[in-house]
Design a protein around this motif. Sequence first.
Motif, PDB file in Angstrom:
ATOM      1  N   GLU A  14      -6.275  11.694   4.919  1.00 11.35           N
ATOM      2  CA  GLU A  14      -4.978  11.002   5.229  1.00 11.35           C
ATOM      3  C   GLU A  14      -4.489  11.529   6.520  1.00 11.35           C
ATOM      4  O   GLU A  14      -3.293  12.155   6.673  1.00 11.35           O
ATOM      5  CB  GLU A  14      -3.910  11.111   4.411  1.00 11.35           C
TER       6      GLU A  14
ATOM      7  N   GLN B 298     -10.167  10.180  -4.832  1.00 10.87           N
ATOM      8  CA  GLN B 298     -10.248  10.439  -3.530  1.00 10.87           C
ATOM      9  C   GLN B 298     -10.039  12.132  -3.622  1.00 10.87           C
ATOM     10  O   GLN B 298     -10.928  12.926  -2.978  1.00 10.87           O
ATOM     11  CB  GLN B 298      -9.812  10.166  -2.487  1.00 10.87           C
TER      12      GLN B 298
ATOM     13  N   VAL C  53      -7.272   2.936  -2.435  1.00 11.15           N
ATOM     14  CA  VAL C  53      -5.917   3.153  -2.889  1.00 11.15           C
ATOM     15  C   VAL C  53      -5.812   4.470  -3.494  1.00 11.15           C
ATOM     16  O   VAL C  53      -6.584   5.021  -4.277  1.00 11.15           O
ATOM     17  CB  VAL C  53      -5.232   2.060  -3.899  1.00 11.15           C
ATOM     18  N   ASN C  54      -4.610   5.135  -3.109  1.00 16.26           N
ATOM     19  CA  ASN C  54      -4.568   6.563  -3.572  1.00 16.26           C
ATOM     20  C   ASN C  54      -4.481   6.687  -4.946  1.00 16.26           C
ATOM     21  O   ASN C  54      -4.152   5.550  -5.745  1.00 16.26           O
ATOM     22  CB  ASN C  54      -3.173   6.913  -3.210  1.00 16.26           C
TER      23      ASN C  54
ATOM     24  N   ASN D  84      -7.400   6.997  -6.784  1.00  8.82           N
ATOM     25  CA  ASN D  84      -8.723   6.431  -7.228  1.00  8.82           C
ATOM     26  C   ASN D  84      -9.768   7.763  -7.298  1.00  8.82           C
ATOM     27  O   ASN D  84     -10.845   7.209  -7.392  1.00  8.82           O
ATOM     28  CB  ASN D  84      -9.271   5.236  -6.673  1.00  8.82           C
TER      29      ASN D  84
ATOM     30  N   GLU E 101       0.744  -1.310  -0.162  1.00  8.32           N
ATOM     31  CA  GLU E 101       0.000   0.152   0.264  1.00  8.32           C
ATOM     32  C   GLU E 101       1.046   1.110   0.117  1.00  8.32           C
ATOM     33  O   GLU E 101       2.134   1.086  -0.003  1.00  8.32           O
ATOM     34  CB  GLU E 101      -0.905  -0.012   1.287  1.00  8.32           C
ATOM     35  N   ASN E 102       0.264   2.463  -0.100  1.00  9.41           N
ATOM     36  CA  ASN E 102       0.794   3.495   0.266  1.00  9.41           C
ATOM     37  C   ASN E 102       1.625   3.549   1.476  1.00  9.41           C
ATOM     38  O   ASN E 102       1.228   3.217   2.263  1.00  9.41           O
ATOM     39  CB  ASN E 102       0.028   4.633   0.259  1.00  9.41           C
TER      40      ASN E 102
ATOM     41  N   MET F 197     -11.299  -2.790  -2.729  1.00 14.13           N
ATOM     42  CA  MET F 197     -10.301  -1.597  -3.126  1.00 14.13           C
ATOM     43  C   MET F 197      -9.628  -1.698  -4.265  1.00 14.13           C
ATOM     44  O   MET F 197      -8.983  -0.559  -4.830  1.00 14.13           O
ATOM     45  CB  MET F 197      -9.151  -1.438  -2.050  1.00 14.13           C
TER      46      MET F 197
ATOM     47  N   TYR G 284     -13.346   3.459  -6.025  1.00 17.57           N
ATOM     48  CA  TYR G 284     -12.255   3.127  -6.929  1.00 17.57           C
ATOM     49  C   TYR G 284     -12.654   3.815  -8.397  1.00 17.57           C
ATOM     50  O   TYR G 284     -13.873   3.683  -8.887  1.00 17.57           O
ATOM     51  CB  TYR G 284     -12.687   1.426  -7.249  1.00 17.57           C
TER      52      TYR G 284
ATOM     53  N   THR H 116      -8.984   7.853   3.495  1.00 22.29           N
ATOM     54  CA  THR H 116      -7.660   7.422   3.956  1.00 22.29           C
ATOM     55  C   THR H 116      -7.172   6.205   3.052  1.00 22.29           C
ATOM     56  O   THR H 116      -8.252   5.607   2.464  1.00 22.29           O
ATOM     57  CB  THR H 116      -7.672   7.050   5.106  1.00 22.29           C
ATOM     58  N   SER H 117      -6.042   5.901   2.635  1.00 25.08           N
ATOM     59  CA  SER H 117      -5.451   4.760   2.109  1.00 25.08           C
ATOM     60  C   SER H 117      -5.238   3.857   3.200  1.00 25.08           C
ATOM     61  O   SER H 117      -4.725   2.672   2.570  1.00 25.08           O
ATOM     62  CB  SER H 117      -4.493   5.098   0.975  1.00 25.08           C
TER      63      SER H 117
END
Lengths: 504, 425
Positions: A425, A294, A289-290, A292, A36-37, A494, A473, A456-457
Motif C-alpha cells: 500500500e 496479501q 481487495v484488502n 484476501n 474499494e478501500n 479481484m 483472492y 496494493t488494493s
Amino acid sequence: MKVELQGVTKRFGTLVANAGVDLTIEESEIHCLLGENGAGKSTLMNLLYGSLRLDGGRISIDGRPVEFESPRDAIAAGIGMVHQHFALVPTLTVAENVMLGFERVGRSGRLDRRAARRDVVEMAERYGLEADPDAVVGDLPIGLQQRVEIMKALKRDAQLLILDEPTAVLRPQESEQLFGILAALRESGRSIVFISHKLREVRKVADRVTILRRGHVVGTATPDATESELASLMVGKNVLLGVQKSRGRPGAVVLRADGLRVLAAGESESGAGATFEIREGEILSLAGVNGNGQTEVVEALMGLRRPQSGSVTLSGEDVTGVTTREILARGVAFVPEDRRRSGLVAELPVYENLVLDVFAGPPFAKGIRLQRKAIREHAARLMSEFDVRAPSMDVAAGTLSGGNQQKVLLARELSRPVRLLIVAEPTRGLDVAAAEFVQRRIVEARDAGAAVLVVTSDLDEAITLGDRLAVIYRGGIVDTVPPSTPRESLGVLMAGGDLSLPVA
Amino acid sequence: MSRPPVLEQPIAADPPPAASAPPRRSGLGGRIVREIVTGGTVAVTVLALVLALLVGAVVIAASDPAAAAAWRRVTSDPVRALGASWDAIADAYGALLRGALLEPASVSAAVDGGSIANVFGPISETLVAATPLILAGLSVTIAFRAGLFNIGGQGQAMLGAAAGAFVGFHWQLPAALHLTAALLAGVSAGAAWGLIPGFLKARTGAHEVITTIMLNYVAVGLVLYLLSKPIFLREGRTDPLSPEVAGSARLPQLAGETLRLHLGILVALAVAAAVLWLLRRTTIGFSLRIVSLNEDAARTAGVSVSRAWVLGMVLAGALAGLAGAVEILGTDYALVPSSAASLGFLGISVALLGRATVGGTVLASLLYGAFEAGGVRMQAATATPFDIVTVIQALTVLFVAAPQLVRAVFRLRARPIEAAAGRGW
C-alpha cells in the motif's frame, strides 16, 4: 424514516475523505454502499452516526436537518450502527448485553431480567434473530455475536441500521441468515445501510446501490446491474496521473513463492496458496481487495509469519521460515502497509527511525557503540535526497505527515543495496504529490535492477506501477495478467471471478 | 499476529495543528513558572511530593497527643490548637530535615573543637540509605526501558544479598579481589533470578509481573532455607544469622570510622552512568528502547523482541542483585531472613518517582534516602513513629501515579497537547 445526506464533506488534513456526497436512504430499503478501500464508505457512515463531525454539507432526517455531537444523539434520532469490531461484554449473557445502558428496571429499582429475556425472545420471533437470551456472549460464535449487536441497536429503537462490512466475519451460511434477518427488518419499515465491497452479496441483498470512489459518489445502481458494471464503477475508468515508466528489462528470477499458504488467525484453511515469481528489473503488482491474504503472504515473505505450507526462494536459496533479520540481510527491503504500526516508531526521532533496521553494524555501530555522527549524517543525506519535510531530524517521527512518514520509510529501505523491494500500500493516505514521489522512487528502484513487489488494493496504482499484475483472492493467485488488461476484467478477477467464463 | 481481515482502514489523518504555545517568559525563573503553570511532568512530580508532605503533616498533627488534647478544646482556644499542631509538625519535619541533612548543633560543636566528622553524619546516612535504592531503582528503570515491569526486585536483591554474603563469609581472598568477587556473586545471583521470568516471557509470553512476583516468594523461602543450613550459620548457633562477612569483602568506608559512608555510593553512581551510556549510546540500549516503544516496528525491522526481553530482565535482575549485595557488604555485614527485603518495592517507588529515567531515579533515591535517614532521627527525637516516613513515601508514589489529582488540587492546566488529545472522544 428517510435520511438524506446532502453535499457531505469530510477532510483529514489535506486528504478529502468525502467530497460533496449526496445520498438518500428511503424508508423500508436496504441500501448498499459499495466501494474499494479508502473510498470513504466508513467515514461517511461515521459522520451519519455522529462519531465524526461534518466539514461541509448537511444531514436531514424526514426533512429536518440534524446535527449530531456524538453517537448518543444519533441513537436518540433512531440511527444504529453495527461496527466491524463488536462492543459486547463477553462475560455477560445475551439478554444482559442487549439491555446494557438501557436497563429494564422493575418497581424496586432492581434489574428486571425477565423482561429483558422477553425482549430478546420477541425480537427473535419478529425478525428471525434467533438467540438464547441466557447464553454467555463470550461463548457464542461470531455470527451470533453479531446478532446480539443488531438486537442492541433495535432495542434502542433504531429505524436506520448501519452495518459496516457485516459479512467480513461470517461464514457463507451465516451470511445467508443475516440477509434473511435484514429482509425481515426491512419489512417492518426499517432502513438498512449495508457497507460492503463484495459485489456478489451487494447484488443479492440490496434494493439500491450507491458506489463511492475516492470520496465521491460515482453512481447509483440497482441489483440488476451486472457484477462487471458495478466493478467498473467501483474501480473507475479514468486514468490517474500515474508515473511514466519505460518497459522494464527483467533478468533472473529473484523471488519465487510456491504454493504459499498462510493462515490468518481464526481461519481453518486458505485454499491452494499463492504461487508467483518476480525477476530483477521488474515490478509485480499484487492486486486485490484488502483481506484476501496479501498481508499474510507478505508477512510470510518477510519472516514475520510462518507459512502453513509452501516455500519462498530468494535467488535460488530457500528462505522459508528464516528470521526477519536474515531476510533483511539478504538485500530485501520492506515498507509495510501500516506505517504507523509496523514501520516507524512514532516516539523516536526521525534520524533514529532512519536506521531502525541497520543500526547494529558498521558504519552505524562499532561493536556495541552507536556512532552518532554517522547516523546523523546518514539521516541528513536521506532527508534531503528524499525531500522529507520536517522541522529537524530530531522531531518525533509520529509528528510528520503521512506523506513524509512514507518517505522516511522509503528512504530507510532504499538507502542500502536492494535485491528485492516489497512495498505494501505505498500511497495509502498520501496526497497526490507525495504519492507521485513514492511511485517514482519505486520505478527507479526497479530501473536500478531490483525486483519489486507492490501490494496494493488500489487498482490504478497496480496498473500504473506493475509490469505484470497478479490478482490475489482468498490467499491464491487468480491469474497473472499484463497491465493492459481491461479494467472490467480486472474487477472481476479481484472479486474472484474467472475470466474464461461468460461475464455474469 | 492475529488480525481480522481488514476491509476498510481509516484514512491516515494529518496530525492536528499545534496548539498555540503559552506566552514565553525569559530566564530560568520564567521557565520554572511555565513548568508549574502548564503542569509539566517535573512540576507534577514535585507537587506530588509537596502534597504528600502536606497529608503527612496532617497525620502527624492528628496523632500527636499534645495537639490532640488541644484540639479537644478548639472551640474555646483555637489558637492553641493550631499552635500545638504546628509545633508537632515543625518538630517532626525539623527532626527529619536535621537527620537527613545537617544538625546545626553539630556544627557549633565542631567549631568549638568537637568532631568535624559528626557534622557530616546526616548526609552520610542519607547517602548510605540511598545507595542500594539507586541500584534497585535502576533495575526497575532499565526493565521499563525494555517495555518490562520488573516487580521481582525483592527476590533478586535478596538472592544477591545471600550470594554476596556467602562469598563474603565463606571464601578467603585478598581484599580487592574478595570484594569484587562478592559483588559479582550478587550480580550473578540477581541476573539468574531475572533470567527466569525473561526466558518465560520470551518462550511462552508469560507476563513478567506475575512471574516476578511469584519468584519473590520463592526467593524469600530460598533464603530462609539457606539460613537453616549449617554452612550459612554461625559456629555453634542455630538462629538464622549468617557469619559476619570478612573485612576483606566489605565495602571500604570513605570518610573514616565514625561515618557509615562507604564505597557503595561510588559504585552505584558509576553503575548509573553505565546504564545511561548503555541506554543512550549502544546498540543494545537502542534495541531495548525500540522494543519498549513499538514491538511491531521492532519485529519488522528485524530486531529480536524475545532477545530484548530476556536481556532486559537479566540486566534488571543483575542490578537488583547488586543492590542486595551492596547492602550486605556496605552496612549489614551479615545475612538475615529480612536482608534486602524492602529494596524491591522501594526500587519501584524511586523509579516511578524518577519517571523511569536514570537521572530521575538517582535523584529520587537520594530523596528517599533522605527520608530514611531523617526518619530514624525523627523517631528518636520526637514521638513521631518512623511509619510516617513510609506513609509519605507511599503517598508521593500515589500522587505521582495520579497526576490528574495533583493537577486538580493545584489547579494546573493540562498541557495543550494533552488537552487536544482529550477532546473528540
